[in-house]
Design a protein around this motif. Structure first.
Motif, PDB file in Angstrom:
ATOM      1  N   GLU A   1       0.833  -1.202   0.000  1.00  0.00           N
ATOM      2  CA  GLU A   1       0.000   0.000   0.000  1.00  0.00           C
ATOM      3  C   GLU A   1       0.870   1.256   0.000  1.00  0.00           C
ATOM      4  O   GLU A   1       0.589   2.225  -0.729  1.00  0.00           O
ATOM      5  CB  GLU A   1      -0.925   0.006   1.218  1.00  0.00           C
ATOM      6  CG  GLU A   1      -1.860   1.209   1.264  1.00  0.00           C
ATOM      7  CD  GLU A   1      -2.793   1.190   2.459  1.00  0.00           C
ATOM      8  OE1 GLU A   1      -3.561   2.161   2.611  1.00  0.00           O
ATOM      9  OE2 GLU A   1      -2.769   0.221   3.236  1.00  0.00           O
ATOM     10  N   ALA A   2       1.920   1.238   0.787  1.00  0.00           N
ATOM     11  CA  ALA A   2       2.836   2.391   0.819  1.00  0.00           C
ATOM     12  C   ALA A   2       3.555   2.543  -0.519  1.00  0.00           C
ATOM     13  O   ALA A   2       3.715   3.655  -1.028  1.00  0.00           O
ATOM     14  CB  ALA A   2       3.848   2.224   1.948  1.00  0.00           C
ATOM     15  N   ARG A   3       3.965   1.430  -1.094  1.00  0.00           N
ATOM     16  CA  ARG A   3       4.659   1.475  -2.393  1.00  0.00           C
ATOM     17  C   ARG A   3       3.771   2.093  -3.469  1.00  0.00           C
ATOM     18  O   ARG A   3       4.243   2.867  -4.309  1.00  0.00           O
ATOM     19  CB  ARG A   3       5.051   0.047  -2.814  1.00  0.00           C
ATOM     20  CG  ARG A   3       5.728  -0.053  -4.169  1.00  0.00           C
ATOM     21  CD  ARG A   3       5.693  -1.476  -4.683  1.00  0.00           C
ATOM     22  NE  ARG A   3       4.318  -1.920  -4.931  1.00  0.00           N
ATOM     23  CZ  ARG A   3       3.968  -3.192  -5.117  1.00  0.00           C
ATOM     24  NH1 ARG A   3       4.884  -4.148  -5.076  1.00  0.00           N
ATOM     25  NH2 ARG A   3       2.701  -3.523  -5.332  1.00  0.00           N
ATOM     26  N   ASP A   4       2.493   1.757  -3.466  1.00  0.00           N
ATOM     27  CA  ASP A   4       1.583   2.170  -4.533  1.00  0.00           C
ATOM     28  C   ASP A   4       0.907   3.511  -4.274  1.00  0.00           C
ATOM     29  O   ASP A   4       0.133   3.974  -5.114  1.00  0.00           O
ATOM     30  CB  ASP A   4       0.512   1.088  -4.735  1.00  0.00           C
ATOM     31  CG  ASP A   4       1.108  -0.252  -5.160  1.00  0.00           C
ATOM     32  OD1 ASP A   4       2.232  -0.248  -5.715  1.00  0.00           O
ATOM     33  OD2 ASP A   4       0.471  -1.292  -4.920  1.00  0.00           O
ATOM     34  N   ALA A   5       1.173   4.114  -3.128  1.00  0.00           N
ATOM     35  CA  ALA A   5       0.535   5.394  -2.792  1.00  0.00           C
ATOM     36  C   ALA A   5       1.150   6.521  -3.618  1.00  0.00           C
ATOM     37  O   ALA A   5       2.212   6.372  -4.228  1.00  0.00           O
ATOM     38  CB  ALA A   5       0.703   5.684  -1.308  1.00  0.00           C
ATOM     39  N   GLY A   6       0.461   7.651  -3.651  1.00  0.00           N
ATOM     40  CA  GLY A   6       1.010   8.821  -4.318  1.00  0.00           C
ATOM     41  C   GLY A   6       2.105   9.454  -3.474  1.00  0.00           C
ATOM     42  O   GLY A   6       2.345   9.062  -2.334  1.00  0.00           O
TER      43      GLY A   6
ATOM     44  N   THR B   1       6.170  11.436  -3.178  1.00  0.00           N
ATOM     45  CA  THR B   1       7.566  11.197  -3.526  1.00  0.00           C
ATOM     46  C   THR B   1       8.039   9.868  -2.950  1.00  0.00           C
ATOM     47  O   THR B   1       7.384   9.273  -2.070  1.00  0.00           O
ATOM     48  CB  THR B   1       8.458  12.312  -2.973  1.00  0.00           C
ATOM     49  OG1 THR B   1       8.426  12.256  -1.534  1.00  0.00           O
ATOM     50  CG2 THR B   1       7.984  13.685  -3.444  1.00  0.00           C
ATOM     51  N   ALA B   2       9.194   9.427  -3.429  1.00  0.00           N
ATOM     52  CA  ALA B   2       9.774   8.195  -2.891  1.00  0.00           C
ATOM     53  C   ALA B   2      10.061   8.338  -1.398  1.00  0.00           C
ATOM     54  O   ALA B   2       9.852   7.395  -0.625  1.00  0.00           O
ATOM     55  CB  ALA B   2      11.048   7.844  -3.652  1.00  0.00           C
ATOM     56  N   ALA B   3      10.521   9.523  -0.998  1.00  0.00           N
ATOM     57  CA  ALA B   3      10.813   9.746   0.427  1.00  0.00           C
ATOM     58  C   ALA B   3       9.545   9.638   1.260  1.00  0.00           C
ATOM     59  O   ALA B   3       9.551   9.039   2.345  1.00  0.00           O
ATOM     60  CB  ALA B   3      11.458  11.121   0.612  1.00  0.00           C
ATOM     61  N   GLU B   4       8.461  10.196   0.768  1.00  0.00           N
ATOM     62  CA  GLU B   4       7.191  10.124   1.508  1.00  0.00           C
ATOM     63  C   GLU B   4       6.695   8.687   1.600  1.00  0.00           C
ATOM     64  O   GLU B   4       6.215   8.247   2.652  1.00  0.00           O
ATOM     65  CB  GLU B   4       6.148  11.009   0.822  1.00  0.00           C
ATOM     66  CG  GLU B   4       6.416  12.496   0.969  1.00  0.00           C
ATOM     67  CD  GLU B   4       5.573  13.356   0.056  1.00  0.00           C
ATOM     68  OE1 GLU B   4       5.481  14.570   0.310  1.00  0.00           O
ATOM     69  OE2 GLU B   4       4.982  12.817  -0.923  1.00  0.00           O
ATOM     70  N   ARG B   5       6.826   7.946   0.512  1.00  0.00           N
ATOM     71  CA  ARG B   5       6.361   6.557   0.503  1.00  0.00           C
ATOM     72  C   ARG B   5       7.235   5.660   1.377  1.00  0.00           C
ATOM     73  O   ARG B   5       6.734   4.781   2.079  1.00  0.00           O
ATOM     74  CB  ARG B   5       6.299   6.028  -0.931  1.00  0.00           C
ATOM     75  CG  ARG B   5       5.169   6.646  -1.739  1.00  0.00           C
ATOM     76  CD  ARG B   5       5.087   6.067  -3.132  1.00  0.00           C
ATOM     77  NE  ARG B   5       6.180   6.525  -3.969  1.00  0.00           N
ATOM     78  CZ  ARG B   5       6.889   5.734  -4.786  1.00  0.00           C
ATOM     79  NH1 ARG B   5       6.646   4.444  -4.839  1.00  0.00           N
ATOM     80  NH2 ARG B   5       7.850   6.244  -5.524  1.00  0.00           N
ATOM     81  N   LEU B   6       8.552   5.893   1.337  1.00  0.00           N
ATOM     82  CA  LEU B   6       9.453   5.091   2.170  1.00  0.00           C
ATOM     83  C   LEU B   6       9.207   5.387   3.646  1.00  0.00           C
ATOM     84  O   LEU B   6       9.160   4.460   4.477  1.00  0.00           O
ATOM     85  CB  LEU B   6      10.906   5.372   1.813  1.00  0.00           C
ATOM     86  CG  LEU B   6      11.955   4.522   2.552  1.00  0.00           C
ATOM     87  CD1 LEU B   6      11.722   3.042   2.314  1.00  0.00           C
ATOM     88  CD2 LEU B   6      13.368   4.922   2.123  1.00  0.00           C
ATOM     89  N   ALA B   7       9.030   6.649   3.989  1.00  0.00           N
ATOM     90  CA  ALA B   7       8.741   7.009   5.387  1.00  0.00           C
ATOM     91  C   ALA B   7       7.444   6.374   5.846  1.00  0.00           C
ATOM     92  O   ALA B   7       7.353   5.850   6.966  1.00  0.00           O
ATOM     93  CB  ALA B   7       8.679   8.530   5.531  1.00  0.00           C
ATOM     94  N   ALA B   8       6.417   6.396   4.987  1.00  0.00           N
ATOM     95  CA  ALA B   8       5.129   5.798   5.350  1.00  0.00           C
ATOM     96  C   ALA B   8       5.266   4.296   5.546  1.00  0.00           C
ATOM     97  O   ALA B   8       4.698   3.718   6.484  1.00  0.00           O
ATOM     98  CB  ALA B   8       4.091   6.100   4.264  1.00  0.00           C
ATOM     99  N   ALA B   9       6.030   3.636   4.669  1.00  0.00           N
ATOM    100  CA  ALA B   9       6.227   2.191   4.774  1.00  0.00           C
ATOM    101  C   ALA B   9       6.930   1.830   6.079  1.00  0.00           C
ATOM    102  O   ALA B   9       6.515   0.911   6.793  1.00  0.00           O
ATOM    103  CB  ALA B   9       7.038   1.687   3.579  1.00  0.00           C
TER     104      ALA B   9
END
Length: 204
Positions: free
Chosen positions: A82-87, A89-97
């Motif tokens: 879910e984090a990978r596929d979210a909108g 930046t990569a930094a935002e998605r990695l932090a969320a994951a």
């Protein structure tokens, strides 16, 4: 019984109720005694059932370990994908994951320890199935890091090695986390998200 096991929150999808009670009892027994020292009689007794009743739902204690491992890995994979596929930046998605993965391992530290440290006790066919789920989890994090490198957000010479380092950092929370400690699961998740971003970002 730990609050984690007592609530049964992680096992809500397991039916019928007797099967869910047995999984919760197995989590507690494996955590307290270790997988190999735990008997089916121990598990049935904790669930308030007879050993014969246990066999209706699970033929062996390995089937219980497999159920625990399968549920834990599917939950983890869903979070990471879910984090990978979210909108964002990569930094935002990695932090969320990292934030959600760490929080889950803190909130479900008992289950996390069993899933990680008793993996070798699974039957070969079950082990192979769990390994596939683990590789998919690795791929989710690897994809985010690759995206960050491609976009110039991250400076990561070894994407595969960094992926394993990030996952290991997150998973290890289950080993040491204590509900009586000074940080909440949310606070640990935020701390680790910040640490991981510092690890992968461009300097300067």
């Amino acid at each position: 019984m730990t609050a984690e096991a007592a609530t049964g929150e992680a096992w809500g999808d397991i039916t019928p109720d007797a099967a869910r009670r047995l999984v919760i009892a197995a989590v507690e027994a494996f955590a307290e005694r270790g997988y190999h020292a735990t008997t089916t009689r121990d598990i049935a007794g904790r669930a308030g059932m007879s050993p014969a009743a246990l066999y209706i739902h699970y033929k062996t204690k390995e089937e219980l370990l497999y159920q625990i491992s399968k549920v834990g890995h599917h939950r983890s994979l869903a979070m990471l994908e879910e984090a990978r596929d979210a909108g964002g930046t990569a930094a935002e998605r990695l932090a969320a994951a990292v934030r959600v993965f760490v929080r889950w391992h803190a909130e479900h530290h008992t289950t996390g320890r069993i899933v990680q440290y008793e993996l070798g006790a699974l039957a070969p066919e079950h082990y192979r199935e769990i390994v596939v789920l683990r590789r998919r989890s690795e791929d989710a994090i690897r994809t985010i890091i690759k995206d960050g490198v491609t976009d110039g957000e991250f400076d990561v010479p070894d994407v595969s090695g960094t992926t394993l380092a990030v996952l290991s950092l997150c998973i290890d929370v289950a080993r040491w986390f204590s509900p009586s400690g000074r940080r909440t699961p949310e606070e640990v998740g935020a701390l680790y998200a910040d640490l991981v971003l510092r690890m992968v970002r461009q300097n300067g």
